[in-house]
Design a protein around this motif. Sequence first.
Motif, PDB file in Angstrom:
ATOM      1  N   UNK A   1       0.791  -1.235   0.000  1.00  4.97           N
ATOM      2  CA  UNK A   1       0.000   0.000   0.000  1.00  4.97           C
ATOM      3  C   UNK A   1       0.816   1.273   0.000  1.00  4.97           C
ATOM      4  N   UNK A   2       1.900   1.320  -0.785  1.00  3.19           N
ATOM      5  CA  UNK A   2       2.773   2.489  -0.760  1.00  3.19           C
ATOM      6  C   UNK A   2       2.420   3.448  -1.901  1.00  3.19           C
ATOM      7  N   UNK A   3       2.255   4.710  -1.543  1.00  7.90           N
ATOM      8  CA  UNK A   3       1.959   5.742  -2.538  1.00  7.90           C
ATOM      9  C   UNK A   3       3.134   5.891  -3.502  1.00  7.90           C
ATOM     10  N   UNK A   4       2.842   5.854  -4.806  1.00  6.64           N
ATOM     11  CA  UNK A   4       3.902   6.004  -5.814  1.00  6.64           C
ATOM     12  C   UNK A   4       3.669   7.263  -6.657  1.00  6.64           C
ATOM     13  N   UNK A   5       3.147   8.298  -6.019  1.00  7.70           N
ATOM     14  CA  UNK A   5       3.046   9.609  -6.659  1.00  7.70           C
ATOM     15  C   UNK A   5       4.416   9.937  -7.255  1.00  7.70           C
ATOM     16  N   UNK A   6       4.464  10.292  -8.561  1.00  9.38           N
ATOM     17  CA  UNK A   6       5.776  10.522  -9.181  1.00  9.38           C
ATOM     18  C   UNK A   6       6.612  11.603  -8.498  1.00  9.38           C
ATOM     19  N   UNK A   7       5.972  12.507  -7.741  1.00  7.81           N
ATOM     20  CA  UNK A   7       6.763  13.532  -7.040  1.00  7.81           C
ATOM     21  C   UNK A   7       7.409  12.974  -5.766  1.00  7.81           C
ATOM     22  N   UNK A   8       7.196  11.676  -5.489  1.00  6.34           N
ATOM     23  CA  UNK A   8       7.750  11.071  -4.267  1.00  6.34           C
ATOM     24  C   UNK A   8       8.546   9.792  -4.514  1.00  6.34           C
ATOM     25  N   UNK A   9       8.438   9.210  -5.712  1.00  3.72           N
ATOM     26  CA  UNK A   9       8.883   7.815  -5.888  1.00  3.72           C
ATOM     27  C   UNK A   9      10.286   7.678  -6.483  1.00  3.72           C
ATOM     28  N   UNK A  10      11.066   8.764  -6.493  1.00  3.65           N
ATOM     29  CA  UNK A  10      12.367   8.742  -7.164  1.00  3.65           C
ATOM     30  C   UNK A  10      13.324   7.683  -6.638  1.00  3.65           C
ATOM     31  N   UNK A  11      13.269   7.412  -5.341  1.00  5.36           N
ATOM     32  CA  UNK A  11      14.203   6.411  -4.784  1.00  5.36           C
ATOM     33  C   UNK A  11      14.004   5.051  -5.443  1.00  5.36           C
ATOM     34  N   UNK A  12      12.740   4.663  -5.628  1.00  7.07           N
ATOM     35  CA  UNK A  12      12.477   3.309  -6.125  1.00  7.07           C
ATOM     36  C   UNK A  12      12.968   3.170  -7.572  1.00  7.07           C
ATOM     37  N   UNK A  13      12.804   4.234  -8.354  1.00 11.35           N
ATOM     38  CA  UNK A  13      13.335   4.241  -9.723  1.00 11.35           C
ATOM     39  C   UNK A  13      14.857   4.097  -9.684  1.00 11.35           C
ATOM     40  N   UNK A  14      15.489   4.852  -8.796  1.00 10.99           N
ATOM     41  CA  UNK A  14      16.954   4.825  -8.675  1.00 10.99           C
ATOM     42  C   UNK A  14      17.446   3.435  -8.283  1.00 10.99           C
ATOM     43  N   UNK A  15      16.792   2.829  -7.303  1.00 10.03           N
ATOM     44  CA  UNK A  15      17.216   1.492  -6.844  1.00 10.03           C
ATOM     45  C   UNK A  15      17.104   0.490  -7.980  1.00 10.03           C
ATOM     46  N   UNK A  16      16.021   0.594  -8.753  1.00  6.23           N
ATOM     47  CA  UNK A  16      15.854  -0.342  -9.878  1.00  6.23           C
ATOM     48  C   UNK A  16      16.962  -0.122 -10.909  1.00  6.23           C
ATOM     49  N   UNK A  17      17.339   1.142 -11.136  1.00  6.87           N
ATOM     50  CA  UNK A  17      18.443   1.407 -12.073  1.00  6.87           C
ATOM     51  C   UNK A  17      19.764   0.832 -11.561  1.00  6.87           C
ATOM     52  N   UNK A  18      19.887   0.726 -10.237  1.00  4.15           N
ATOM     53  CA  UNK A  18      21.123   0.167  -9.665  1.00  4.15           C
ATOM     54  C   UNK A  18      21.133  -1.360  -9.744  1.00  4.15           C
ATOM     55  N   UNK A  19      20.011  -1.937 -10.155  1.00  2.00           N
ATOM     56  CA  UNK A  19      19.929  -3.390 -10.275  1.00  2.00           C
ATOM     57  C   UNK A  19      19.225  -4.057  -9.112  1.00  2.00           C
ATOM     58  N   UNK A  20      18.471  -3.277  -8.321  1.00  2.00           N
ATOM     59  CA  UNK A  20      17.757  -3.862  -7.186  1.00  2.00           C
ATOM     60  C   UNK A  20      16.626  -4.761  -7.667  1.00  2.00           C
ATOM     61  N   UNK A  21      16.406  -5.846  -6.956  1.00  2.00           N
ATOM     62  CA  UNK A  21      15.271  -6.723  -7.224  1.00  2.00           C
ATOM     63  C   UNK A  21      14.084  -6.143  -6.450  1.00  2.00           C
ATOM     64  N   UNK A  22      13.462  -5.142  -7.047  1.00  2.00           N
ATOM     65  CA  UNK A  22      12.364  -4.408  -6.413  1.00  2.00           C
ATOM     66  C   UNK A  22      11.221  -4.359  -7.410  1.00  2.00           C
ATOM     67  N   UNK A  23      10.107  -4.978  -7.048  1.00  2.00           N
ATOM     68  CA  UNK A  23       8.984  -5.031  -7.992  1.00  2.00           C
ATOM     69  C   UNK A  23       7.749  -4.380  -7.388  1.00  2.00           C
ATOM     70  N   UNK A  24       6.893  -3.905  -8.280  1.00  2.00           N
ATOM     71  CA  UNK A  24       5.612  -3.311  -7.870  1.00  2.00           C
ATOM     72  C   UNK A  24       4.540  -4.362  -8.121  1.00  2.00           C
ATOM     73  N   UNK A  25       3.806  -4.733  -7.083  1.00  2.00           N
ATOM     74  CA  UNK A  25       2.722  -5.702  -7.252  1.00  2.00           C
ATOM     75  C   UNK A  25       1.397  -5.009  -6.995  1.00  2.00           C
ATOM     76  N   UNK A  26       0.335  -5.544  -7.640  1.00  2.00           N
ATOM     77  CA  UNK A  26      -1.014  -5.070  -7.336  1.00  2.00           C
ATOM     78  C   UNK A  26      -1.131  -3.550  -7.511  1.00  2.00           C
ATOM     79  N   UNK A  27      -0.602  -3.044  -8.628  1.00  2.00           N
ATOM     80  CA  UNK A  27      -0.645  -1.587  -8.860  1.00  2.00           C
ATOM     81  C   UNK A  27      -2.085  -1.137  -9.000  1.00  2.00           C
ATOM     82  N   UNK A  28      -2.421  -0.031  -8.364  1.00  2.00           N
ATOM     83  CA  UNK A  28      -3.814   0.429  -8.355  1.00  2.00           C
ATOM     84  C   UNK A  28      -3.858   1.934  -8.092  1.00  2.00           C
TER      85      UNK A  28
END
Length: 450
Positions: free
Chosen positions: A267-294
Amino acid sequence: MSSHATPVPMTSSACGPLTGTAEVPGDKSISHRSLILGAMCVGETTITGLLEGDDVLDTAKAMQAFGAEVSNHGGGNWSVHGVGVGGFAEPDGVIDCGNSGTGVRLIMGSMATCPITATFTGDASLNGRPMARVTDPLALFGAQSVGRKGGRLPMTIVGAVDPVPVRYVVPVPSAQVKSAVLLAGLNVPGKTVVIEAEATRDHTERMLAGFGAEITVEDTDEGRVITLTGQPELRAQHVEVPRDPSSAAFPVCAALIVPGSDVLVPGIGLNPTRAGLFTTLREMGADLTYENERIEGGEPVADLRAKFSPRMKGIDVPPTRAASMIDEYPVLSVVAAFAEGQTMMRGVKELRVKESDRIDAMAKGLRANGIDVDEGPDWWAVHGLGHGNVPGGATCASQLDHRIAMSFMILGMASNAPVGVDDGSPITTSFPIFETLMKQLGAKVTKGVL
Ligand code: S3P
């Protein structure tokens, strides 16, 4: 003056896999705004999922001092009976915002166009932070202020009796400044215009629209132009506060660096004005996935799944992304220590005026734990050692900063020797269940010295 009078040293040691579900608390930015906007409506605003951290509780007390009725019904359910736009009463005492820059700056904005006077203070961290960035635009409305040298708290604001609308270009990328001007503009006849060159978190704009204000946002060559029509009758609302992506950052980053981990953060808010860390981690090769997007309450939301990622690589974080992850650089620098190669973070001057100078606080603590860091006025670079090679072993100063304390606790979870902080008490400002929740996942975090 409020302070965390008794320091609470904390220690974190290497642990087995982190597993399970991490239900992090409500979003701090949205929690402050729901109390303040609730206080500016006539009628009852109900709130679920409010963050009950010290920062937000201080804002709740402040709203009571300005005349709103604020009630805690338990379990994150709150209600606010507001006084209406322009209806704030003059507080009897000093408004103590504790550790919270967001609290004090938004509240100053909301009272600055009311014909009342209020005096603000905070803890040692907040009383060292710059307030001119807010009092300068509030002066354009006709509000006066007097504070300590350098525009520091304690500070008194004399609200404008006949406020005039303003057109203000925000000189630093700051949602707090933008929001203070918009909240002040509510009680002013005519249109208040705020222009920001870089998009910062847009919760105030979204929530003002939700509470019934007339507000438009246009992307132009000058930047985002926000136009608010003053003196609306705000309509009391029901606000469901989403879980805080800035708090989610801690269990997510811990899972990425602790061997064998697999953690779900729902249930984490992924408003683009807040979600920069998750994009960055994925670019670094993190195994970080978004499930149940809504979509929930008009905001993109997902369940985040983070798994141990032993082969992350350092990257150059684009400066254009800074505003969308400004509170997450401390914990990113911890992940960067476990990645291979350099992680370069540019365009982050604002980190120097947060609850602490976050570049200085992290650089000192990382170096003490065996990680090389280079820094300049508005940039820093962490030289990653790769998984299994981070020494640890030192106690770091948290500098009255919750995110610094939590970041070093995450560092200790995968370092070769335990990591301490001199004072973990500020963690209660934003993430009061941090220690309990991390222990439930399998972390070895304890109160006490290294
Ligand atoms: C916030 C804005 C950001 C952020 C802070 C919360 C907000 O600060 O760092 O934790 O809720 O508006 P600035 O506005 O100073 O960038």
